[in-house]
Design an enzyme around this catalytic site. Structure first.
Site, mmCIF file in Angstrom:
data_model
loop_
_atom_site.group_PDB
_atom_site.id
_atom_site.type_symbol
_atom_site.label_atom_id
_atom_site.label_comp_id
_atom_site.label_asym_id
_atom_site.label_seq_id
_atom_site.Cartn_x
_atom_site.Cartn_y
_atom_site.Cartn_z
ATOM 1 N N ASP A 35 -6.852 -0.538 -11.712
ATOM 2 C CA ASP A 35 -7.000 -1.068 -13.047
ATOM 3 C C ASP A 35 -7.867 -2.331 -12.934
ATOM 4 O O ASP A 35 -8.022 -2.895 -11.852
ATOM 5 C CB ASP A 35 -5.616 -1.389 -13.615
ATOM 6 N N ASP A 80 -1.164 -3.057 -12.948
ATOM 7 C CA ASP A 80 -0.277 -4.178 -13.261
ATOM 8 C C ASP A 80 0.670 -3.873 -14.411
ATOM 9 O O ASP A 80 1.439 -4.746 -14.804
ATOM 10 C CB ASP A 80 -1.101 -5.415 -13.624
#
Length: 225
Positions: A14, A181
């Site tokens: 990400d 995350d």
């Protein structure tokens, strides 16, 4: 516990909240836009908690908060397109100005590249902003694939971005790793059948990442071997 018998052949990341801290400049652009329309500003923590589904959704949440409206009403507003255009201008100006890679990012990417691992970004951030952030911090050369929120017909937590990376590099799901995350990242990896590790410092809608039950929580991406 490391689930890999050998090091992963493909590591997908990400972007916002995982590789790069981008929230300050996103907040700047949001409040630039709100100020343009004489609307009340929003707080940095609010913006942090809204990150994850792309900047268009984040803008809708900010407008709803600033105006005391529901998100549904904002989405239905005839003014949204004009406000969105102003936001794009402000974010294009702000993008890359107050973001910074997190600890160990550059060193880890270099180590993984030298080891021969394929590297990719899978983000819900729109492609123009993604490229600006990667370029601003010298990260672009590390990645053989960059899948953004507007690259495919679907975006995270749908698995297509991860599956596209697996296909591009000819890597089996069990030989890959997704690092994120948020609960969105964990769900994306699960939907694609890929192991997932998570960092605890990102933008998980204000929730502890442990609640999403990734395979492993790592203090920094420097833990990736």
């Amino acid at each position: 516990m490391n689930p890999f018998a050998n090091a992963p052949r493909l590591v997908m990341f990400d972007l916002d909240g995982t590789l790069v801290e981008t929230a300050p400049e996103i907040c700047d652009a949001v409040n630039d836009t709100l100020s343009h329309f004489a609307l009340a500003p929003v707080a940095q923590q609010q913006v942090n908690d809204w990150i994850g589904h792309g900047t268009h959704n984040l803008l809708i949440q900010a407008l709803a908060s600033s105006q005391g409206q529901t998100e549904a009403n904002v989405r239905a507003s005839a003014a949204l397109a004009d406000i969105g255009a102003v936001f794009k201008t402000h974010y294009a100006q702000r993008c890359g100005t107050r973001s910074q890679p997190y600890a160990d990012v550059v060193q880890t990417l270099e180590r993984l590249r030298q080891r021969g691992a394929h590297l990719a970004v899978v983000t819900n951030k729109e492609s123009a902003y993604t490229q600006t952030v990667l370029d601003a911090h010298g990260l672009t050369p590390f990645f053989g694939a960059v899948i953004c929120g507007d690259t495919l017909a679907t975006k995270k937590p749908a698995p297509e971005g991860v599956l596209a990376c697996l296909a591009q590099f000819g890597v089996a799901a069990a030989e890959a790793l997704f690092v994120g995350d948020s609960s969105i990242d964990v769900a994306t990896a699960r939907n694609a059948g890929v192991p997932v590790w998570a960092v605890p410092y990102g933008y998980n809608m204000g929730q502890p990442i442990a609640a999403s039950a990734p395979d492993r929580i790592i203090a920094t991406i420097g833990a990736i071997e």
